[in-house]
Motif scaffolding. Structure first.
Motif, short mmCIF file in Angstrom:
data_model
loop_
_atom_site.label_atom_id
_atom_site.label_comp_id
_atom_site.label_asym_id
_atom_site.label_seq_id
_atom_site.Cartn_x
_atom_site.Cartn_y
_atom_site.Cartn_z
N THR A 180 0.88 -1.25 0.11
CA THR A 180 -0.03 0.11 0.01
C THR A 180 0.97 1.28 0.03
O THR A 180 1.77 1.45 1.04
N PRO A 181 0.56 2.11 -1.03
CA PRO A 181 1.50 3.37 -0.95
C PRO A 181 1.02 4.19 0.30
O PRO A 181 -0.05 4.14 0.94
N VAL A 182 1.58 5.10 0.54
CA VAL A 182 1.70 5.90 1.83
C VAL A 182 1.96 7.46 1.45
O VAL A 182 2.90 7.88 0.93
N ARG A 183 1.05 8.39 2.06
CA ARG A 183 1.10 9.54 1.91
C ARG A 183 2.08 10.17 2.83
O ARG A 183 2.05 9.88 3.93
N ALA A 184 2.77 11.23 2.52
CA ALA A 184 3.93 11.88 3.35
C ALA A 184 3.71 13.48 2.85
O ALA A 184 3.41 13.68 1.68
N ARG A 185 4.30 14.23 3.77
CA ARG A 185 4.25 15.59 3.34
C ARG A 185 5.82 15.98 4.23
O ARG A 185 5.89 15.73 5.34
N VAL A 186 6.56 16.65 3.34
CA VAL A 186 7.61 17.26 3.71
C VAL A 186 8.17 18.67 3.24
O VAL A 186 7.89 18.91 2.11
N LEU A 187 8.36 19.50 3.91
CA LEU A 187 8.83 20.85 3.49
C LEU A 187 7.51 21.41 2.93
O LEU A 187 7.78 22.19 1.83
N GLY A 188 6.40 21.29 3.23
CA GLY A 188 5.17 21.73 2.54
C GLY A 188 4.83 21.01 1.11
O GLY A 188 3.91 21.39 0.56
N CYS A 213 10.11 6.10 18.33
CA CYS A 213 8.84 6.40 18.27
C CYS A 213 8.42 7.76 17.42
O CYS A 213 9.52 8.51 17.21
N LYS A 214 7.30 7.76 17.02
CA LYS A 214 7.10 8.79 15.92
C LYS A 214 5.79 9.54 16.28
O LYS A 214 4.79 8.81 16.80
N MET A 215 5.77 10.99 16.34
CA MET A 215 4.62 11.69 16.24
C MET A 215 4.47 12.67 15.50
O MET A 215 5.61 13.42 15.12
N ILE A 216 3.12 13.07 14.80
CA ILE A 216 3.17 14.33 13.90
C ILE A 216 2.51 15.36 14.84
O ILE A 216 1.34 15.11 15.42
N HIS A 247 3.68 22.05 11.09
CA HIS A 247 3.38 20.58 11.67
C HIS A 247 4.85 20.15 11.42
O HIS A 247 5.67 20.26 10.65
N THR A 248 5.07 19.03 12.27
CA THR A 248 6.41 18.46 12.57
C THR A 248 6.40 16.92 12.61
O THR A 248 5.52 16.49 13.53
N ALA A 249 7.25 16.23 12.06
CA ALA A 249 7.28 14.77 12.21
C ALA A 249 8.32 14.52 13.43
O ALA A 249 9.43 14.80 13.02
N PHE A 250 8.13 14.35 14.36
CA PHE A 250 8.97 14.23 15.71
C PHE A 250 9.42 12.69 15.95
O PHE A 250 8.48 11.98 15.78
N ASP A 263 -2.59 7.72 16.66
CA ASP A 263 -3.46 6.74 15.79
C ASP A 263 -2.74 6.23 14.63
O ASP A 263 -1.25 6.12 14.72
N GLU A 264 -3.34 5.53 13.53
CA GLU A 264 -2.46 4.93 12.70
C GLU A 264 -1.58 5.86 11.76
O GLU A 264 -0.79 5.28 11.08
N ARG A 265 -1.89 7.04 11.83
CA ARG A 265 -1.10 7.99 11.11
C ARG A 265 0.02 8.69 12.12
O ARG A 265 0.50 9.82 11.63
N TYR A 266 0.09 8.34 13.30
CA TYR A 266 0.95 8.91 14.35
C TYR A 266 0.62 10.11 14.97
O TYR A 266 1.53 11.00 15.34
N HIS A 267 -0.69 10.49 14.70
CA HIS A 267 -1.18 11.80 15.43
C HIS A 267 -1.36 11.37 16.83
O HIS A 267 -2.11 10.41 17.16
N PRO A 268 -1.05 12.14 17.87
CA PRO A 268 -1.23 11.91 19.35
C PRO A 268 -2.71 11.86 19.42
O PRO A 268 -3.46 12.61 18.99
#
Length: 421
Positions: A42-50, A161-164, A275-278, A308-313
């Protein structure tokens, strides 16, 4: 004190923003390898530097990082078919390889020359240390990937560990290099004890000091800086200091003092301006470094429980970060479970992009001041055409590391023989 213009210069990363362009000279941690575990998956959506991206692993196991939207009519490729060596758009069947080459155009005549005229946005990508990385700079600025100090080889264990997090990357980075706050904010998880150095078990981190007002010293480096927080140890306070050395790796990473069992690091990926991927990382010997499941359980950042499944706290301003006031009355300092979640509550309540012109800084903020001064200088130098910090000859040596130790007062920390545990 920073002006608002200077604050914007450091924080903004989208589009043509100078800091974002500087970051594009560095390989970016786009997502975790666990997010694209299988070939033709399954492809995954990502967002980096806007910039909106799609990440996938092709039939040969090569990861691809491309623009999310099909070059034909702008449909999202996240919903596409990942098959037979490429990602196929559902709308008209255009199929792209990991390099952005258009392999097939189902909707066009077989003799059409259009496929050879279309090149979709795609970035050089690879997997290392539990991440999918890509280089988003121009071709003439390309630099080969080199392992970071926290993943020096394939034999170390790296648990992440990852959190958006809904705030700007710089305020998160400042939190990671701010040693003073740990004596307050994390005091129920980093507890004083009569030991000879930092110690970790599966419930807490112990350290040999009750000192909440450390003395700070900074040493600038070509790749960022090192600094120490010097505290009184519980034992031998008359003759010794407890020294914790943190390393800032420009532009957005830190090596955090280790404990007796594993090393600690942080890398922040600027998703966009607000927003930041920590990523909080334990790394080292597989025999003593917790695996991913244990690490996330210790930090209260478990997927499906804390994020959640997309790493949002699941902890946020609306639910008061699940703060337990009864636990606070019983002695817990914050009433918030997990070191990163305690930090989260501070970073987010600063606002999506804090206004540094309102800050009133003290002696304990020396590392924060150095970060702001250094990165403001570096982004301005980059705008003048100078080489970016942390790249090429200015990259941190692989041997760069943080450390913590109880040392004699006469010890010069700059020359302490530190090495990863």
């Amino acid at each position: 004190m920073m002006t608002e213009q200077e604050n914007q210069l450091i924080c903004r990363v989208e589009g043509d923003a100078a800091m974002g362009q500087l970051m594009r000279r560095h390989w970016q941690a786009v997502c975790l390898s666990e997010e694209v575990p299988e070939r033709d998956g399954t492809p995954v959506r990502a967002r980096v530097l806007g910039e909106d991206l799609v990440v996938f692993k092709d039939s040969q196991g090569q990861v691809g990082v491309m623009g999310e939207f099909c070059p034909h009519r702008g449909v999202s490729l996240v919903y596409g078919r990942n098959e037979h060596g490429g990602l196929r758009c559902l709308y008209h069947g255009w199929k792209m390889s990991v390099s952005g080459e258009v392999l097939e155009m189902s909707s066009e005549p077989s003799q059409s020359s259009l496929p050879s005229k279309v090149q979709h946005t795609a970035y050089p990508a690879l997997e290392w240390g539990g991440f999918v990385w890509c280089f988003m700079g121009s071709k003439d600025s390309f630099t080969p990937f080199t392992p970071p100090p926290w993943a020096p080889n394939e034999h170390v264990r790296v648990s992440i560990c990852k959190m958006i997090i809904p705030c700007n990357w710089a305020q998160i980075l400042e939190g990671q290099i701010d040693s003073a706050h740990s004596s307050s904010l994390h005091s129920s998880d980093m507890m004083p004890a009569r030991i000879n150095g930092a110690f970790a078990d599966d419930k807490s981190w112990l350290r040999p000091s009750t000192d909440k007002a450390p003395r700070m010293q900074v040493q600038a480096e070509t790749y960022g800086f090192r600094y120490v927080a010097i505290r009184r140890p519980i034992e031998k306070a008359a003759t010794h200091d407890y020294v914790r050395c943190t390393v800032f790796l420009a532009p957005a990473s830190a090596l955090i003092p280790p404990n007796n069992a594993y090393n600690v690091a942080n890398i922040n990926t600027a998703v966009d301006d607000t927003h930041t991927a920590f990523h909080f990382i334990a790394w080292g010997d597989p025999a003593t470094t917790p695996d991913t499941q244990a690490w996330r359980a210790f930090l209260h950042t478990e997927k499906g429980v804390d994020v959640d499944e997309r790493y949002h706290p699941i902890r946020n301003v609306e639910n008061h970060f699940l703060q337990d006031r009864q636990a606070m009355k019983a002695g817990n300092y914050t009433g918030i479970q997990g070191i990163p979640n305690q930090d989260l509550s501070m970073w987010v309540t600063m606002g999506a992009m804090t206004r540094r012109s309102n800050d009133r800084l003290g002696a304990s903020d020396m590392a924060v001041v150095e970060f702001r001064k250094q990165m403001l200088h570096e982004v301005q130098a980059f705008m003048r055409g100078e080489a970016p910090i942390g790249v090429g000859e200015r990259q941190a040596p692989l041997s760069t590391c943080s450390f913590q130790a109880i040392v004699e007062k006469s010890t010069q920390w700059q020359h302490y023989p530190a090495s990863p545990i």
